[in-house]
Every structure is written in C-alpha cells, then in structure tokens.
Design an enzyme around this catalytic site. Structure first.
Site, PDB file in Angstrom:
ATOM      1  N   HIS A   1      -4.370  -3.220  -9.182  1.00  0.00           N
ATOM      2  CA  HIS A   1      -4.313  -4.576  -9.740  1.00  0.00           C
ATOM      3  C   HIS A   1      -5.525  -5.386  -9.297  1.00  0.00           C
ATOM      4  O   HIS A   1      -6.127  -6.111 -10.090  1.00  0.00           O
ATOM      5  CB  HIS A   1      -3.047  -5.313  -9.271  1.00  0.00           C
ATOM      6  CG  HIS A   1      -1.767  -4.757  -9.792  1.00  0.00           C
ATOM      7  ND1 HIS A   1      -0.723  -4.435  -8.964  1.00  0.00           N
ATOM      8  CD2 HIS A   1      -1.354  -4.473 -11.043  1.00  0.00           C
ATOM      9  CE1 HIS A   1       0.285  -3.983  -9.687  1.00  0.00           C
ATOM     10  NE2 HIS A   1      -0.082  -3.987 -10.957  1.00  0.00           N
TER      11      HIS A   1
ATOM     12  N   LYS B   1      14.294  -6.332 -13.958  1.00  0.00           N
ATOM     13  CA  LYS B   1      13.787  -5.526 -12.844  1.00  0.00           C
ATOM     14  C   LYS B   1      14.467  -5.960 -11.553  1.00  0.00           C
ATOM     15  O   LYS B   1      14.957  -7.072 -11.434  1.00  0.00           O
ATOM     16  CB  LYS B   1      12.265  -5.671 -12.718  1.00  0.00           C
ATOM     17  CG  LYS B   1      11.506  -4.989 -13.836  1.00  0.00           C
ATOM     18  CD  LYS B   1      10.036  -4.927 -13.523  1.00  0.00           C
ATOM     19  CE  LYS B   1       9.309  -4.112 -14.582  1.00  0.00           C
ATOM     20  NZ  LYS B   1       7.911  -3.912 -14.240  1.00  0.00           N
TER      21      LYS B   1
ATOM     22  N   ARG C   1      -3.996   2.642 -17.105  1.00  0.00           N
ATOM     23  CA  ARG C   1      -4.207   3.793 -16.229  1.00  0.00           C
ATOM     24  C   ARG C   1      -4.329   5.078 -17.032  1.00  0.00           C
ATOM     25  O   ARG C   1      -5.070   5.967 -16.677  1.00  0.00           O
ATOM     26  CB  ARG C   1      -3.035   3.941 -15.252  1.00  0.00           C
ATOM     27  CG  ARG C   1      -2.919   2.840 -14.253  1.00  0.00           C
ATOM     28  CD  ARG C   1      -1.650   2.958 -13.495  1.00  0.00           C
ATOM     29  NE  ARG C   1      -0.540   2.795 -14.449  1.00  0.00           N
ATOM     30  CZ  ARG C   1       0.689   2.498 -14.128  1.00  0.00           C
ATOM     31  NH1 ARG C   1       1.030   2.369 -12.885  1.00  0.00           N
ATOM     32  NH2 ARG C   1       1.612   2.344 -15.052  1.00  0.00           N
TER      33      ARG C   1
ATOM     34  N   SER D   1       3.018   0.118  -8.801  1.00  0.00           N
ATOM     35  CA  SER D   1       3.876  -0.585  -7.841  1.00  0.00           C
ATOM     36  C   SER D   1       5.129   0.224  -7.544  1.00  0.00           C
ATOM     37  O   SER D   1       5.573   0.301  -6.393  1.00  0.00           O
ATOM     38  CB  SER D   1       4.262  -1.960  -8.391  1.00  0.00           C
ATOM     39  OG  SER D   1       3.134  -2.782  -8.526  1.00  0.00           O
TER      40      SER D   1
END
Length: 157
Positions: free
Chosen positions: A17, A41, A90, A128
């Site tokens: 990040h 989440k 990514r 994460s």
C-alpha cells in the site's frame, strides 16, 4: 489541483500500500488515503485505529492526508472534489474486479478517472489478509509492514 483518492480497508496497511501511496503522491497534487468502513469485513483494527496508524506511516508525505468514509466511493470522491481514483493491482485477478468497479464508477461520475498502478514485484504477493494470517499463526511479518504497524499487529494478536 488534481486530487486523488486511494481507497481501501487497510487492515492493516502494508508496504505494498505504501508503495502505491508514494507513487500516487508524485502523480497527484493531493492524495487522500480513504479508509473504508466496510461492515461486511471483520477488521482487527477499528476504523479510528486504522486512520491513526496510517497517519503515522504517511506523515513524511506533505501532500498525503488520511480520512475515512462509508458508502459509495464515487459519492466520497465527489464530496472531496477528487477527479482521480487510484487503485493498486497485484495480479490479473485484481484487474478483473477493479476494472468492473472502474466502469461502474465511470457510469456514475464520468468526470472521475480511475488509474491503476501495478505494485512493485517485491510486493506482488502481499495482502492485508495474508499479513494477518501469518501474524496470527506466529509467522514473521518483518518487511511486510512498517515497524509501527508490525508492533500494533503483534499487540492486537
């Protein structure tokens, strides 16, 4: 002034990040790291803890601020007068989802552009979720997150 928003849950913020934030800060006059409150989440850090931690790790970037939001990203972008949404990628799997989101955002606000920044190769596997999982099982997260974030994760776990 070209304002960009880099949105995410950042639970926790990773070196990947930070790579995107640094590069975005060179493209936009101002970058807002928009910490999303996502009720679906189950974060390890509260929204206010995430904002506080991110503020600590981006303090050296004069044109980067941290804020939080809920609801539609495009509504938040309009509220902040941002004309750019910054997304880090990514892998190809990230692109498919992010492309769909970018097209929806363009439909809702054609004046707001989405730019995609590819992560550096050294961070291409980093997420994460993986950091949290490795930490929960006692693995080494050195070099995956800034030291201040590492300490905060280990304290939480």
């Amino acid at each position: 002034m070209k304002i960009g928003i880099y949105p995410g849950s950042f639970d926790p913020i990773t070196n990947g990040h930070l790579d995107i934030i640094e590069r975005a800060s060179k493209i936009c006059d101002k970058v807002i790291v928009g910490v999303l409150e996502n009720p679906s989440k189950n974060p390890i850090f509260t929204l206010s803890e995430r904002v506080e931690l991110i503020e600590k790790v981006v303090k050296d970037y004069s044109n980067v601020t941290v804020d939080c939001f809920s609801g539609l990203l495009i509504d938040y972008a309009n509220k902040k007068d941002a004309k750019v949404i910054i997304k880090g990628l990514r892998a190809v799997s990230d692109f498919e989802y992010e492309f769909q989101m970018a097209l929806m955002n363009r439909k809702l606000a054609p004046e707001v552009e989405t730019i995609f920044l590819m992560t550096s190769s050294k961070n291409s596997y980093l997420s994460s979720s993986l950091v949290k999982e490795v930490a929960k099982f006692g693995g080494c997260i050195e070099g995956l997150v800034p030291d201040i974030i590492k300490k905060a994760i280990l304290k939480k776990i």
